[in-house]
Scaffold this motif. Structure first.
Motif, PDB file in Angstrom:
ATOM      1  N   ALA A 171       0.878  -1.274  -0.010  1.00  0.00           N
ATOM      2  CA  ALA A 171       0.069   0.101  -0.145  1.00  0.00           C
ATOM      3  C   ALA A 171       0.731   1.283  -0.001  1.00  0.00           C
ATOM      4  N   SER A 172       0.415   2.247  -0.543  1.00  0.00           N
ATOM      5  CA  SER A 172       1.337   3.475  -0.783  1.00  0.00           C
ATOM      6  C   SER A 172       1.700   4.086   0.497  1.00  0.00           C
ATOM      7  N   PRO A 173       0.955   4.182   1.493  1.00  0.00           N
ATOM      8  CA  PRO A 173       1.471   4.564   2.788  1.00  0.00           C
ATOM      9  C   PRO A 173       2.783   3.971   3.387  1.00  0.00           C
ATOM     10  N   PHE A 174       2.803   2.592   3.103  1.00  0.00           N
ATOM     11  CA  PHE A 174       3.959   1.778   3.612  1.00  0.00           C
ATOM     12  C   PHE A 174       5.227   1.963   2.408  1.00  0.00           C
ATOM     13  N   ILE A 175       4.868   1.915   1.496  1.00  0.00           N
ATOM     14  CA  ILE A 175       5.913   2.426   0.521  1.00  0.00           C
ATOM     15  C   ILE A 175       6.579   3.773   0.915  1.00  0.00           C
ATOM     16  N   LEU A 176       5.871   4.720   1.225  1.00  0.00           N
ATOM     17  CA  LEU A 176       6.188   6.134   1.328  1.00  0.00           C
ATOM     18  C   LEU A 176       7.051   6.297   2.569  1.00  0.00           C
ATOM     19  N   HIS A 177       6.527   5.782   3.696  1.00  0.00           N
ATOM     20  CA  HIS A 177       6.704   5.951   4.955  1.00  0.00           C
ATOM     21  C   HIS A 177       7.675   4.650   5.703  1.00  0.00           C
ATOM     22  N   ALA A 178       7.566   3.483   5.151  1.00  0.00           N
ATOM     23  CA  ALA A 178       8.567   2.408   5.781  1.00  0.00           C
ATOM     24  C   ALA A 178       9.622   1.790   4.891  1.00  0.00           C
ATOM     25  N   ILE A 179       9.400   2.095   3.615  1.00  0.00           N
ATOM     26  CA  ILE A 179      10.394   1.679   2.616  1.00  0.00           C
ATOM     27  C   ILE A 179      11.136   2.578   1.960  1.00  0.00           C
ATOM     28  N   VAL A 180      10.604   3.715   1.505  1.00  0.00           N
ATOM     29  CA  VAL A 180      11.265   4.711   0.664  1.00  0.00           C
ATOM     30  C   VAL A 180      12.611   5.218   1.497  1.00  0.00           C
ATOM     31  N   PRO A 181      12.261   5.688   2.609  1.00  0.00           N
ATOM     32  CA  PRO A 181      13.151   6.060   3.589  1.00  0.00           C
ATOM     33  C   PRO A 181      14.720   5.387   3.742  1.00  0.00           C
ATOM     34  N   HIS A 182      14.436   4.044   3.549  1.00  0.00           N
ATOM     35  CA  HIS A 182      15.621   3.141   3.779  1.00  0.00           C
ATOM     36  C   HIS A 182      16.276   2.473   2.519  1.00  0.00           C
ATOM     37  N   VAL A 183      15.544   2.772   1.215  1.00  0.00           N
ATOM     38  CA  VAL A 183      16.050   2.687  -0.143  1.00  0.00           C
ATOM     39  C   VAL A 183      17.467   2.812  -0.464  1.00  0.00           C
ATOM     40  N   ALA A 184      18.138   3.913   0.106  1.00  0.00           N
ATOM     41  CA  ALA A 184      19.514   4.427  -0.393  1.00  0.00           C
ATOM     42  C   ALA A 184      20.360   3.654   0.187  1.00  0.00           C
ATOM     43  N   GLU A 185      20.064   3.150   1.892  1.00  0.00           N
ATOM     44  CA  GLU A 185      20.938   2.315   2.552  1.00  0.00           C
ATOM     45  C   GLU A 185      20.758   0.739   2.047  1.00  0.00           C
ATOM     46  N   PHE A 186      19.648   0.271   1.794  1.00  0.00           N
ATOM     47  CA  PHE A 186      19.703  -1.013   1.182  1.00  0.00           C
ATOM     48  C   PHE A 186      20.372  -1.287  -0.396  1.00  0.00           C
ATOM     49  N   ARG A 187      20.141  -0.003  -1.381  1.00  0.00           N
ATOM     50  CA  ARG A 187      21.054  -0.175  -2.401  1.00  0.00           C
ATOM     51  C   ARG A 187      22.442  -0.238  -2.234  1.00  0.00           C
ATOM     52  N   ALA A 188      22.818   0.457  -1.073  1.00  0.00           N
ATOM     53  CA  ALA A 188      24.500   0.636  -0.866  1.00  0.00           C
ATOM     54  C   ALA A 188      24.795  -0.715  -0.627  1.00  0.00           C
ATOM     55  N   LEU A 189      24.004  -1.469   0.386  1.00  0.00           N
ATOM     56  CA  LEU A 189      24.309  -2.723   0.839  1.00  0.00           C
ATOM     57  C   LEU A 189      24.424  -3.894  -0.190  1.00  0.00           C
ATOM     58  N   TYR A 190      23.483  -3.792  -1.164  1.00  0.00           N
ATOM     59  CA  TYR A 190      23.271  -4.720  -2.232  1.00  0.00           C
ATOM     60  C   TYR A 190      23.171  -3.896  -3.414  1.00  0.00           C
ATOM     61  N   PRO A 191      24.110  -3.480  -4.145  1.00  0.00           N
ATOM     62  CA  PRO A 191      24.065  -2.843  -5.346  1.00  0.00           C
ATOM     63  C   PRO A 191      23.644  -3.581  -6.551  1.00  0.00           C
ATOM     64  N   GLN A 192      23.655  -4.764  -6.487  1.00  0.00           N
ATOM     65  CA  GLN A 192      23.389  -5.659  -7.621  1.00  0.00           C
ATOM     66  C   GLN A 192      21.759  -6.106  -7.729  1.00  0.00           C
ATOM     67  N   ILE A 193      21.201  -5.709  -6.576  1.00  0.00           N
ATOM     68  CA  ILE A 193      19.587  -5.894  -6.767  1.00  0.00           C
ATOM     69  C   ILE A 193      18.998  -4.704  -7.338  1.00  0.00           C
ATOM     70  N   THR A 194      17.912  -4.872  -8.277  1.00  0.00           N
ATOM     71  CA  THR A 194      17.281  -3.827  -8.996  1.00  0.00           C
ATOM     72  C   THR A 194      15.855  -3.887  -8.158  1.00  0.00           C
ATOM     73  N   LEU A 195      15.560  -3.016  -7.579  1.00  0.00           N
ATOM     74  CA  LEU A 195      14.127  -3.033  -6.982  1.00  0.00           C
ATOM     75  C   LEU A 195      13.201  -2.385  -7.845  1.00  0.00           C
ATOM     76  N   GLU A 196      12.088  -2.889  -7.793  1.00  0.00           N
ATOM     77  CA  GLU A 196      10.823  -2.343  -8.472  1.00  0.00           C
ATOM     78  C   GLU A 196       9.717  -2.269  -7.268  1.00  0.00           C
ATOM     79  N   LEU A 197       9.252  -0.757  -7.038  1.00  0.00           N
ATOM     80  CA  LEU A 197       8.390  -0.840  -5.980  1.00  0.00           C
ATOM     81  C   LEU A 197       7.072  -0.430  -6.552  1.00  0.00           C
ATOM     82  N   THR A 198       5.889  -1.014  -6.328  1.00  0.00           N
ATOM     83  CA  THR A 198       4.691  -0.711  -6.944  1.00  0.00           C
ATOM     84  C   THR A 198       3.930  -0.359  -5.695  1.00  0.00           C
ATOM     85  N   SER A 199       2.629   0.568  -5.774  1.00  0.00           N
ATOM     86  CA  SER A 199       1.545   0.825  -4.822  1.00  0.00           C
ATOM     87  C   SER A 199       0.554   0.127  -5.053  1.00  0.00           C
TER      88      SER A 199
END
Length: 294
Positions: free
Chosen positions: A100-128
């Motif tokens: 759901a869009s609230p979870f994407i925006l408030h619980a996932i998006v703030p941590h995306v930068a850190e996750f991508r730094a830890l796992y640079p070879q994973i390509t995320l696709e986020l859908t609401s």
């Protein structure tokens, strides 16, 4: 003598294969070796696990208990091994996540930068998706489900639970007053969910029980829209803590009727199909997200 994982794997293989010979082929052993190993397991436990006839084998009551426990133990061991391998290997590829869009925006998006730094070879696709998404139809690897889970063949992992708060803006409360009891909500502007009836059952103790069915004067299909409406002073909403805690801390939204709250917490799960090719990506994302939600 104590039993070990090899004993459990052999026992499960015998039950699943149906015969000692088929189990021997699966395990790469001789039929006589499997038979002796099974006899040793029964000797260790001092009980019979299988009732054997010339045509078939049937589980005894003790065998049924052991089979259930053995499957749980072996699955946990496999997951533990997988978690260790993940730490030693760099997972890669595409990972599709739906929430759901609230979870994407408030619980996932703030941590995306850190996750991508830890796992640079994973390509995320986020859908609401504010409705329950079909994983196969939407080609989704992980779906975040908020609220009680329906019966499902999907694997589920509990991430955390989130309190629900009744909230309004200071401006709304200044103009309309603050309700002192659940019954007084009937004279207020209430913000509710469209096509999500359980979202309009607010966790409040009142004369009729511990869940108050409200009649909203303004509806929205998304919790994020309801949050925006509450911030604009359009009424009172019942929303999850994970999406409003910053608003509460900053004073943009105010909790009301706290003394009447039942303390109900919405469970949050990740659901997914177990897939060997995707398992490393799924596991590392879920471990990461669970740590962030603690």
């Amino acid at each position: 003598m104590e039993i070990n994982s090899d004993d459990l794997r052999l026992f499960v293989a015998v039950v699943d294969s149906g015969t000692l010979g088929a189990a021997a082929t699966q395990l790469g052993q001789t039929t006589s070796a499997v038979s002796r190993a099974l006899a040793r397991l029964e000797e260790k436990l001092a009980t019979s696990l299988l009732a054997r006839t010339t045509r078939r084998m049937e589980l005894t009551e003790e065998g049924r208990v052991l089979l259930q426990k053995a499957r749980t133990i072996l699955e946990s061991m496999d997951e533990a091994e997988e978690a260790i391998r993940i730490r030693r290997q760099q997972p890669s590829g595409r990972l599709r996540i739906d929430a759901a869009s609230p979870f994407i925006l408030h619980a996932i998006v703030p941590h995306v930068a850190e996750f991508r730094a830890l796992y640079p070879q994973i390509t995320l696709e986020l859908t609401s998706n504010d409705q329950v998404a079909d994983l196969l139809e939407h080609r989704t690897d992980i779906a975040i489900r908020i609220g009680p889970l329906q019966d499902s063949t999907l694997h589920a992992r509990a991430l955390r639970s989130s309190p629900l708060h009744l909230l309004a803006s200071p401006d709304y409360l200044k103009k309309q007053g603050t309700p002192g009891t659940p019954e007084e909500l009937a004279s207020h502007q209430l913000l509710g969910f469209l096509q999500f009836e359980s979202g309009n059952m607010w966790p409040l103790r009142h004369e009729g029980g511990e869940a108050l069915a409200v009649s909203p004067s303004l509806f929205a299909s998304s919790g994020e829209t309801l949050r925006a409406l509450a911030l604009e002073g359009q009424g009172i909403a019942c929303l999850a803590d994970f999406m409003t805690k910053d608003d509460i801390a900053a004073g943009r939204l105010v909790k009301i009727l706290e003394s009447h709250s039942t303390g109900y917490r919405q469970p949050i799960h990740a659901v997914y199909y177990r897939n060997t090719q995707l398992s490393r990506r799924i596991s590392c994302f879920l471990e990461f997200l669970q740590q962030k939600l603690m």
